[in-house]
Scaffold this motif. Structure first.
Motif, PDB file in Angstrom:
ATOM      1  N   PHE A  80       2.224  14.748  39.719  1.00 54.70           N
ATOM      2  CA  PHE A  80       1.863  13.374  39.394  1.00 54.70           C
ATOM      3  C   PHE A  80       2.592  12.945  38.125  1.00 54.70           C
ATOM      4  O   PHE A  80       3.087  13.771  37.359  1.00 54.70           O
ATOM      5  N   HIS A  81       2.650  11.628  37.896  1.00 56.03           N
ATOM      6  CA  HIS A  81       3.242  11.068  36.686  1.00 56.03           C
ATOM      7  C   HIS A  81       2.185  10.266  35.946  1.00 56.03           C
ATOM      8  O   HIS A  81       1.249   9.746  36.548  1.00 56.03           O
ATOM      9  N   LYS A  82       2.346  10.170  34.631  1.00 53.87           N
ATOM     10  CA  LYS A  82       1.319   9.529  33.805  1.00 53.87           C
ATOM     11  C   LYS A  82       1.984   8.695  32.720  1.00 53.87           C
ATOM     12  O   LYS A  82       2.671   9.229  31.856  1.00 53.87           O
ATOM     13  N   TYR A  83       1.754   7.386  32.778  1.00 53.91           N
ATOM     14  CA  TYR A  83       2.299   6.472  31.784  1.00 53.91           C
ATOM     15  C   TYR A  83       1.271   5.403  31.423  1.00 53.91           C
ATOM     16  O   TYR A  83       0.567   4.870  32.294  1.00 53.91           O
ATOM     17  N   TRP A  84       1.198   5.077  30.142  1.00 55.74           N
ATOM     18  CA  TRP A  84       0.543   3.877  29.641  1.00 55.74           C
ATOM     19  C   TRP A  84      -0.909   3.741  30.093  1.00 55.74           C
ATOM     20  O   TRP A  84      -1.383   2.652  30.422  1.00 55.74           O
ATOM     21  N   LEU A 139      -7.191  13.804  40.060  1.00 59.64           N
ATOM     22  CA  LEU A 139      -6.148  14.799  40.295  1.00 59.64           C
ATOM     23  C   LEU A 139      -6.708  16.218  40.216  1.00 59.64           C
ATOM     24  O   LEU A 139      -6.328  17.090  40.998  1.00 59.64           O
ATOM     25  N   VAL A 140      -7.598  16.450  39.266  1.00 62.26           N
ATOM     26  CA  VAL A 140      -8.274  17.745  39.192  1.00 62.26           C
ATOM     27  C   VAL A 140      -9.059  17.991  40.476  1.00 62.26           C
ATOM     28  O   VAL A 140      -9.078  19.115  41.011  1.00 62.26           O
ATOM     29  N   ASN A 141      -9.690  16.944  41.012  1.00 62.22           N
ATOM     30  CA  ASN A 141     -10.396  17.070  42.301  1.00 62.22           C
ATOM     31  C   ASN A 141      -9.422  17.420  43.421  1.00 62.22           C
ATOM     32  O   ASN A 141      -9.748  18.217  44.316  1.00 62.22           O
ATOM     33  N   LEU A 142      -8.218  16.807  43.366  1.00 63.83           N
ATOM     34  CA  LEU A 142      -7.187  17.132  44.358  1.00 63.83           C
ATOM     35  C   LEU A 142      -6.836  18.612  44.293  1.00 63.83           C
ATOM     36  O   LEU A 142      -6.717  19.283  45.338  1.00 63.83           O
ATOM     37  N   PRO A 150      -1.749  24.070  42.767  1.00 63.65           N
ATOM     38  CA  PRO A 150      -1.624  23.658  41.363  1.00 63.65           C
ATOM     39  C   PRO A 150      -1.219  22.195  41.224  1.00 63.65           C
ATOM     40  O   PRO A 150      -0.719  21.562  42.161  1.00 63.65           O
ATOM     41  N   LEU A 151      -1.419  21.696  40.019  1.00 65.92           N
ATOM     42  CA  LEU A 151      -0.931  20.387  39.618  1.00 65.92           C
ATOM     43  C   LEU A 151       0.195  20.553  38.604  1.00 65.92           C
ATOM     44  O   LEU A 151       0.229  21.526  37.843  1.00 65.92           O
ATOM     45  N   TRP A 152       1.082  19.582  38.584  1.00 66.64           N
ATOM     46  CA  TRP A 152       2.152  19.536  37.586  1.00 66.64           C
ATOM     47  C   TRP A 152       2.354  18.088  37.180  1.00 66.64           C
ATOM     48  O   TRP A 152       2.521  17.207  38.042  1.00 66.64           O
ATOM     49  N   LEU A 153       2.303  17.816  35.867  1.00 66.95           N
ATOM     50  CA  LEU A 153       2.641  16.501  35.350  1.00 66.95           C
ATOM     51  C   LEU A 153       4.160  16.463  35.211  1.00 66.95           C
ATOM     52  O   LEU A 153       4.720  16.845  34.187  1.00 66.95           O
ATOM     53  N   GLY A 154       4.822  15.996  36.255  1.00 71.55           N
ATOM     54  CA  GLY A 154       6.279  16.095  36.323  1.00 71.55           C
ATOM     55  C   GLY A 154       7.027  15.105  35.471  1.00 71.55           C
ATOM     56  O   GLY A 154       8.230  15.282  35.231  1.00 71.55           O
ATOM     57  N   GLU A 155       6.337  14.044  35.014  1.00 75.58           N
ATOM     58  CA  GLU A 155       7.025  13.073  34.179  1.00 75.58           C
ATOM     59  C   GLU A 155       6.015  12.270  33.383  1.00 75.58           C
ATOM     60  O   GLU A 155       5.036  11.753  33.930  1.00 75.58           O
ATOM     61  N   ILE A 172      -2.720  22.253  33.159  1.00 77.62           N
ATOM     62  CA  ILE A 172      -1.709  21.521  33.924  1.00 77.62           C
ATOM     63  C   ILE A 172      -0.418  21.515  33.115  1.00 77.62           C
ATOM     64  O   ILE A 172      -0.375  20.984  32.001  1.00 77.62           O
ATOM     65  N   GLY A 173       0.637  22.108  33.658  1.00 80.07           N
ATOM     66  CA  GLY A 173       1.928  22.083  32.993  1.00 80.07           C
ATOM     67  C   GLY A 173       2.540  20.700  33.043  1.00 80.07           C
ATOM     68  O   GLY A 173       2.088  19.809  33.779  1.00 80.07           O
TER      69      GLY A 173
END
Length: 673
Positions: A280-284, A295-298, A305-310, A331-332
């Motif tokens: 997933f990506h996270k901005y603003w 996302l944790v529920n996902l 695993p989850l990865w914050l790719g950007e 989460i990396g």
């Protein structure tokens, strides 16, 4: 001779075996193996959990307008390229792009990324470096040559490289970041585009299937298309690509991003591969648990695993809070990006060439058309500024990502030595409300968190300054209650005059200085200097500063002014008469200090072997004039306390001196009314 040759051959054979054994041992020592999915965790080849701390090489193999300051007139790469071709022609444009790619990322960049503390890199790439989108397609080697070089640098630094198709054939979104051109079918409107996407991933997997420092394949960056509610076309394409990769490569992780800028994972469950990570990506948006709970529920529901790719493009405060949130949830992450032109929000800022600015002026309709030769020289000058050695290093960004999470300690931004000048912009590295306090410090919903966007990426507003005595910058847009903290080194104890450099079109501003939490002198009133860049020193005189490392806080009781620096001028040195004294002799610091109007002074008269000792305790003003005698009598050895009432004295720095026989000691105190 025959015997000698036989011995030499055996010796060489032995040495070769030793070298092979050593090389194998060294490889075993440093190799971590392929990254793998182990239920909700990512692990290395030894089965040890591996926490990704990465950075994205955005802007290198796919240009984005905002990074090049062209977004107002050319946002997508195809638009940028057309602008360049129009000025310098097709052949010179190819020369430009070759130099651009060669300079933007080099081995020194990767070495530095490793030294900053990152363990992985996300590589955004354009499909057109691997194929021409024709029917049938023509495949190219350029993309592989670039990745091969990058991978060798990553291997040398023990950094995992994650490959990210940032621009798929036709564009996976209707945004410029996918190089989408509305004149042509998108990825979702063309089977030819989908087939070419699958074929490129097949060739990538074939080439890198055995490369352990390839961390995985990020199949599509930020899909954004009005797909059916269950995202079925996205799921179907992901499965096609995965099956094609798995036909030749079962080693590497598959990273999949949701629709709508990697936020919507509807229809992408259940997972179709055992070695799959949801990215997933996270901005603003906010950095609280609620912002990622879905996302944790996902992760919990899919056992993947989850990865914050950007993520990135925000303030240091937001960066630190986001890293803390990710680590708390295991989460990396991969930050975005490592380099841009004239930016404070990433580790490296390429200086904007004045020649290149001329091109920007022309393209934006604010200047004449330059000649072809001028335009080519301007572009190549900017290309040269993309080299690591030419870039400005924003150390505050790295500190916010690597040191500040879960750490409230502050540290020096610069040497900050006194006597000398402390620049307003060189406040400590550290968290918000520990190193500084600013009212607007992050973007969590489109708001403006920084008015200046210069020098540093904290919420503190910094702009260019024209005052010759400054470092080229000043803190501006100061609001009531904000403050800055500086760790300083006082080289010489003594009395100082302080000149605070300020500018303001009004006289409402007020500043209070504190040393280690104690008030220094009185409030400084900011004068009306006649303008925001008309500078004037506002003085605070006769301030005692002890030798050593201290913290000075500059508190803005009332804002509405600019602040450039503080000049510390040593005007007199205190005498250190506290050396070589008998252990029993002591003159303590008065309490409270600062005080108004009275304070207590404690002291100890030593046993000098003669019974009584003449003890004298006097108070002096900053000019050395005696203002009070508190004790003047013979005293027996022991501890004493006297009270000093300064009701009839003005605010200021005072000294008090104790003499007992041949011994004496001096301390300073501050009266504030």
């Amino acid at each position: 001779m025959i015997k000698f040759d036989f011995i030499n051959r055996n010796l060489i054979r032995y040495l070769c075996i030793v070298i092979l054994i050593f090389s194998f041992s060294a490889n075993q020592l440093f190799a971590q193996g392929f990254l793998k999915v182990d239920n909700k965790r990512i692990v290395n080849g030894n089965g040890q959990e591996f926490y990704l701390k990465g950075i994205g090489l955005g802007g290198w193999l796919l240009q984005e307008g905002y990074m090049l300051h062209t977004s107002g007139f050319a946002n997508a790469q195809w638009q940028i390229r057309e602008k360049i071709i129009d000025l310098i022609g097709e052949a010179n444009t190819e020369v430009f792009y070759e130099a651009y790619r060669n300079n933007y990322v080099r081995k020194i960049d990767i070495d530095s990324i490793k030294s900053w503390g990152f363990n992985s890199i996300r590589l955004p790439f354009h499909y057109n470096l691997f194929a021409v989108n024709s029917n049938p397609p023509v495949f190219l080697n350029k993309g592989f040559e670039i990745i091969d070089s990058l991978l060798s640098w990553c291997e040398a630094n023990q950094i995992y490289l994650i490959l990210d198709m940032h621009a798929a054939p036709g564009g996976q979104s209707d945004e410029p970041i996918s190089d989408y051109n509305p004149a042509f079918p998108s990825l979702w409107q063309s089977e030819q585009n989908k087939n070419l996407t699958v074929q490129i991933w097949r060739k990538i997997a074939e080439r890198y299937k055995d490369k352990q420092w390839i961390g995985g394949y990020d199949l599509l960056n930020e899909p954004k298309w009005n797909l059916p509610p269950n995202n079925q076309p996205l799921r179907d394409l992901y499965i096609r690509i995965t099956d094609t990769i798995r036909a030749v490569d079962t080693n590497h992780i598959i990273f999949v991003e949701g629709n709508w800028f990697a936020t919507d994972f509807n229809g992408l469950t259940p997972p179709w591969d055992n070695n799959l990570v949801y990215s997933f990506h996270k901005y603003w948006n906010s950095t609280d648990q609620g912002s990622i709970q879905y996302l944790v529920n996902l992760r919990n529901n899919t056992n993947r695993p989850l990865w914050l790719g950007e993520t990135g493009e925000n303030s240091n405060k937001w960066f630190t809070d986001c890293v803390e949130l990710m680590k708390t949830n295991n989460i990396g992450w991969a930050w975005w990006p490592h380099k841009k032109i004239q930016s404070i929000a990433g580790p490296l800022s390429a200086i904007l060439s004045p020649l290149y600015q001329t091109l920007l002026n022309y393209w934006s309709g604010q200047g004449p058309r330059p000649s072809s030769s001028y335009a080519f020289d301007a572009l190549m000058a900017q290309v040269n500024n993309l080299k690591f050695e030419q870039c400005e290093f924003n150390k505050d960004v790295i500190d916010a990502l690597m040191r500040q999470p879960f750490n409230t300690q502050t540290k020096k931004f610069s040497s900050n030595e006194i006597p000398g000048t402390i620049y307003a912009t060189d406040f400590d590295l550290g968290k918000w409300n520990y190193a500084y306090y600013d009212l607007d410090y992050q973007n969590i919903g489109g708001g403006n968190w920084n008015n200046g966007f210069k020098y540093r990426n904290d919420g503190v507003d910094i702009e260019y300054c024209i005052d010759f005595a400054s470092n080229g910058y000043n803190v501006g847009w100061i609001e009531n209650g904000e403050w800055l903290r500086y760790t300083v080194t006082v080289l010489q104890s003594g009395i100082y005059n302080l000149g605070v450099n300020v500018s303001s079109p009004n006289s409402n501003g007020q500043i209070l200085l504190r040393l280690n939490g104690q008030v220094l002198g009185s409030i400084i009133s900011v004068p009306n200097t006649g303008g925001w860049q008309n500078w004037q020193l506002a003085y605070l005189n006769n301030v005692f500063l002890p030798v050593g490392t201290h913290q000075i806080e500059v508190r803005f009781y009332n804002g509405g002014f600019n602040f450039s620096h503080i000049e510390f001028e040593l005007i007199s040195t205190g005498v250190n008469e506290n050396q070589n004294l008998p252990e029993e002799f002591e003159l303590q610091q008065n309490y409270p200090n600062p005080f108004n109007p009275s304070t207590k002074i404690r002291f100890t008269v030593p046993d000098l072997g003669a019974g009584l000792a003449l003890s004298v305790l006097k108070v002096y003003d900053i000019l050395g004039n005696e203002v009070a005698t508190l004790v003047n009598e013979y005293k027996s050895p022991g501890n004493y306390e006297v009270e000093f009432d300064a009701s009839d004295l003005p605010s200021g720095i005072y000294a008090y001196k104790l003499t007992a026989d041949k011994y004496s000691a001096i301390r300073k105190m501050m009266l504030i009314k």
